[in-house]
Design a protein around this motif. Structure first.
Motif, PDB file in Angstrom:
ATOM      1  N   ASN A 156      26.689  -9.435  22.583  1.00  0.00           N
ATOM      2  CA  ASN A 156      26.689 -10.077  21.267  1.00  0.00           C
ATOM      3  C   ASN A 156      25.285 -10.127  20.709  1.00  0.00           C
ATOM      4  N   TYR A 157      25.151  -9.706  19.453  1.00  0.00           N
ATOM      5  CA  TYR A 157      23.868  -9.737  18.758  1.00  0.00           C
ATOM      6  C   TYR A 157      23.957 -10.826  17.691  1.00  0.00           C
ATOM      7  N   ALA A 158      23.099 -11.839  17.794  1.00  0.00           N
ATOM      8  CA  ALA A 158      23.128 -12.948  16.833  1.00  0.00           C
ATOM      9  C   ALA A 158      22.311 -12.589  15.592  1.00  0.00           C
ATOM     10  N   ASN A 159      22.796 -13.005  14.430  1.00  0.00           N
ATOM     11  CA  ASN A 159      21.971 -12.899  13.217  1.00  0.00           C
ATOM     12  C   ASN A 159      22.309 -14.044  12.266  1.00  0.00           C
ATOM     13  N   ALA A 160      21.624 -14.064  11.131  1.00  0.00           N
ATOM     14  CA  ALA A 160      21.833 -15.163  10.177  1.00  0.00           C
ATOM     15  C   ALA A 160      22.631 -14.683   8.969  1.00  0.00           C
ATOM     16  N   GLY A 161      23.543 -13.732   9.198  1.00  0.00           N
ATOM     17  CA  GLY A 161      24.418 -13.276   8.124  1.00  0.00           C
ATOM     18  C   GLY A 161      23.861 -12.064   7.396  1.00  0.00           C
ATOM     19  N   ILE A 162      24.713 -11.424   6.601  1.00  0.00           N
ATOM     20  CA  ILE A 162      24.308 -10.202   5.894  1.00  0.00           C
ATOM     21  C   ILE A 162      23.328 -10.566   4.784  1.00  0.00           C
ATOM     22  N   GLY A 163      22.133 -10.005   4.886  1.00  0.00           N
ATOM     23  CA  GLY A 163      21.059 -10.366   3.959  1.00  0.00           C
ATOM     24  C   GLY A 163      19.914 -11.052   4.688  1.00  0.00           C
ATOM     25  N   ALA A 164      20.173 -11.471   5.928  1.00  0.00           N
ATOM     26  CA  ALA A 164      19.121 -12.108   6.728  1.00  0.00           C
ATOM     27  C   ALA A 164      18.168 -11.049   7.270  1.00  0.00           C
ATOM     28  N   ALA A 165      16.972 -11.476   7.639  1.00  0.00           N
ATOM     29  CA  ALA A 165      16.004 -10.574   8.257  1.00  0.00           C
ATOM     30  C   ALA A 165      16.550 -10.093   9.605  1.00  0.00           C
ATOM     31  N   SER A 166      17.186 -11.003  10.322  1.00  0.00           N
ATOM     32  CA  SER A 166      17.762 -10.662  11.622  1.00  0.00           C
ATOM     33  C   SER A 166      18.900  -9.643  11.464  1.00  0.00           C
ATOM     34  N   HIS A 167      19.572  -9.679  10.339  1.00  0.00           N
ATOM     35  CA  HIS A 167      20.603  -8.677  10.054  1.00  0.00           C
ATOM     36  C   HIS A 167      19.957  -7.312   9.821  1.00  0.00           C
ATOM     37  N   LEU A 168      18.926  -7.290   8.981  1.00  0.00           N
ATOM     38  CA  LEU A 168      18.238  -6.031   8.670  1.00  0.00           C
ATOM     39  C   LEU A 168      17.640  -5.422   9.937  1.00  0.00           C
ATOM     40  N   CYS A 169      17.017  -6.262  10.748  1.00  0.00           N
ATOM     41  CA  CYS A 169      16.394  -5.797  11.981  1.00  0.00           C
ATOM     42  C   CYS A 169      17.445  -5.211  12.927  1.00  0.00           C
ATOM     43  N   GLY A 170      18.608  -5.852  13.013  1.00  0.00           N
ATOM     44  CA  GLY A 170      19.695  -5.361  13.849  1.00  0.00           C
ATOM     45  C   GLY A 170      20.217  -4.020  13.358  1.00  0.00           C
ATOM     46  N   LEU A 171      20.293  -3.911  12.035  1.00  0.00           N
ATOM     47  CA  LEU A 171      20.743  -2.656  11.425  1.00  0.00           C
ATOM     48  C   LEU A 171      19.785  -1.513  11.809  1.00  0.00           C
ATOM     49  N   LEU A 172      18.470  -1.793  11.760  1.00  0.00           N
ATOM     50  CA  LEU A 172      17.472  -0.779  12.106  1.00  0.00           C
ATOM     51  C   LEU A 172      17.543  -0.428  13.597  1.00  0.00           C
ATOM     52  N   LEU A 173      17.732  -1.451  14.420  1.00  0.00           N
ATOM     53  CA  LEU A 173      17.815  -1.224  15.871  1.00  0.00           C
ATOM     54  C   LEU A 173      19.045  -0.371  16.214  1.00  0.00           C
ATOM     55  N   MET A 174      20.197  -0.770  15.671  1.00  0.00           N
ATOM     56  CA  MET A 174      21.433  -0.051  15.988  1.00  0.00           C
ATOM     57  C   MET A 174      21.355   1.390  15.507  1.00  0.00           C
ATOM     58  N   LYS A 175      20.658   1.592  14.366  1.00  0.00           N
ATOM     59  CA  LYS A 175      20.469   2.948  13.855  1.00  0.00           C
ATOM     60  C   LYS A 175      19.518   3.720  14.782  1.00  0.00           C
ATOM     61  N   ALA A 176      18.429   3.059  15.205  1.00  0.00           N
ATOM     62  CA  ALA A 176      17.434   3.735  16.043  1.00  0.00           C
ATOM     63  C   ALA A 176      18.018   4.141  17.389  1.00  0.00           C
ATOM     64  N   VAL A 177      18.920   3.327  17.942  1.00  0.00           N
ATOM     65  CA  VAL A 177      19.483   3.665  19.254  1.00  0.00           C
ATOM     66  C   VAL A 177      20.905   4.226  19.111  1.00  0.00           C
ATOM     67  N   ASP A 178      21.347   4.364  17.854  1.00  0.00           N
ATOM     68  CA  ASP A 178      22.630   4.983  17.538  1.00  0.00           C
ATOM     69  C   ASP A 178      23.792   4.311  18.278  1.00  0.00           C
ATOM     70  N   THR A 179      23.744   2.969  18.337  1.00  0.00           N
ATOM     71  CA  THR A 179      24.774   2.217  19.061  1.00  0.00           C
ATOM     72  C   THR A 179      25.123   0.939  18.303  1.00  0.00           C
ATOM     73  N   PRO A 180      26.366   0.790  17.849  1.00  0.00           N
ATOM     74  CA  PRO A 180      26.741  -0.470  17.194  1.00  0.00           C
ATOM     75  C   PRO A 180      26.980  -1.584  18.219  1.00  0.00           C
ATOM     76  N   MET A 181      26.762  -2.826  17.795  1.00  0.00           N
ATOM     77  CA  MET A 181      27.038  -3.983  18.668  1.00  0.00           C
ATOM     78  C   MET A 181      27.804  -5.017  17.859  1.00  0.00           C
ATOM     79  N   THR A 182      28.504  -5.899  18.553  1.00  0.00           N
ATOM     80  CA  THR A 182      29.189  -7.006  17.878  1.00  0.00           C
ATOM     81  C   THR A 182      28.144  -7.997  17.392  1.00  0.00           C
ATOM     82  N   THR A 183      28.203  -8.371  16.114  1.00  0.00           N
ATOM     83  CA  THR A 183      27.240  -9.343  15.601  1.00  0.00           C
ATOM     84  C   THR A 183      27.909 -10.696  15.400  1.00  0.00           C
ATOM     85  N   VAL A 184      27.151 -11.743  15.678  1.00  0.00           N
ATOM     86  CA  VAL A 184      27.645 -13.107  15.515  1.00  0.00           C
ATOM     87  C   VAL A 184      26.751 -13.795  14.492  1.00  0.00           C
ATOM     88  N   PRO A 185      27.294 -14.113  13.295  1.00  0.00           N
ATOM     89  CA  PRO A 185      26.455 -14.713  12.255  1.00  0.00           C
ATOM     90  C   PRO A 185      26.333 -16.240  12.371  1.00  0.00           C
TER      91      PRO A 185
END
Ligand code: MLT
Length: 328
Positions: A156-185
């Motif tokens: 589980n990858y925690a973030n503060a919802g779509i639009g949060a910095a933690s969301h953007l960072c997760g998006l970049l990470l998942m893209k960089a490692v080409d692996t989606p994860m379940t996000t918990v807002p």
């Protein structure tokens, strides 16, 4: 929308008039408490920055400046509250890079995410850190990537919802490692950090203003900082490039806003107070402990803020569009 626009411009005019002529001499703005809305939960990174800024601005303005948390929906609930507030200088917004990503991530909002605001000035730029619960089975970025790829369905990858910095960072990470994860807002990474500390979520990418103390006390693991250089408050934490992911770069900028139509003299006074706050010794020292620094004085102006923000919207738009992840 028409009714709202009409109401807003009427109030804008009223606000401008009270500052003119005799009224100005007797009742200079501000005559009462100023409220800064933080669009995330208390105890998180935006809240931490806002409280330091509010206290120092209050000293400069000679009035109390309070912080009110209005978290939820990746920061759009708090932003909407300010966009629709009376443009009289008594309700402000302290928000971050989400102001650049929201206009692309959200295609239907009840407020204008760009033209609904007056810019007052930039505040700070904060590095991010990829962090994990204490018993996460990895100690380096490469090991973490291997675990993410292997265990993607169980993490589980925690973030503060779509639009949060933690969301953007997760998006970049998942893209960089080409692996989606379940996000918990969460309503902010303040509450998300509590879940990470107790091990109920596995991973998070969050600002140093919320992670430095937990990292340095050993309460959580860290794999990298998302900036080109190492962060002085975290001297042993490698950069993304050192960890083998040079494209995993993001810096979270914060800015101060007023509702559209706030009288220009009030915006100028707020910008002066912000500039003074960013030189405040206590603020500078605390920012440094939390891995960040105030922006240079010339960037804490309405014009520099507006220019930077517009360029940043254009920078993130194609990246978000390529990821194809929208909030609505
Ligand atoms: C917060 O204050 O909770 C954060 O800025 C959340 C985030 O954007 O990741």
């Amino acid at each position: 929308a028409m009714a709202r626009l009409t109401r807003r411009s009427t109030l804008g005019l009223a606000g401008a008039l009270t500052l003119g002529g005799a009224a100005r001499a007797q009742q200079p703005w501000p005559t009462r408490t100023v409220t800064i809305i933080v669009p995330f939960a208390a105890g998180g990174p935006t809240d931490t920055v806002a409280r330091l800024v509010a206290e120092a601005m209050g000293r400069n303005l000679g009035q109390t400046v309070v912080v009110e948390n209005a978290g939820g929906a990746g920061g759009t609930i708090g932003a909407q509250k300010v966009a629709m507030a009376r443009p009289d200088g008594y309700t402000l917004l302290l928000h971050h890079i989400g102001m650049s990503t929201t206009p692309t991530l959200y295609r239907r909002l009840a407020y204008d995410p760009v033209n609904g605001f007056e810019t007052i000035g930039l505040v700070t730029e904060v590095p991010m850190t990829l962090v994990a619960k204490k018993d996460f089975p990895a100690n380096t970025l490469q090991e973490a990537i291997a675990v993410i790829r292997r265990e993607r369905d169980n993490l589980n990858y925690a973030n503060a919802g779509i639009g949060a910095a933690s969301h953007l960072c997760g998006l970049l990470l998942m893209k960089a490692v080409d692996t989606p994860m379940t996000t918990v807002p969460f309503r902010g990474t303040g509450p998300a950090m509590q879940e990470l500390l107790s091990g109920r979520v596995d991973l998070m990418c969050d600002q140093t203003t919320n992670t430095t103390e937990q990292i340095n006390s050993g309460a959580i693991k860290v794999f990298n900082v998302t900036t080109e250089s190492r962060v002085p408050a975290l001297p042993n934490v490698p950069t993304s490039a050192e960890g083998g992911l040079p494209d995993f770069q993001v810096t979270v900028w914060h800015g101060l806003y007023a509702p559209k139509g706030t009288p220009a003299p009030v915006v100028q006074r707020l910008s002066q107070a912000l500039q003074a706050a960013l030189r405040d010794e206590r603020l500078v020292a605390r920012f440094a402990e939390l891995g960040t620094t105030p922006v240079a004085q010339e960037r804490a102006t309405p014009e520099a803020h507006r220019r930077f923000w517009q360029a940043d919207i254009a920078k993130w738009r194609p990246i978000i569009q390529a990821a194809g992840q929208y909030a609505d």
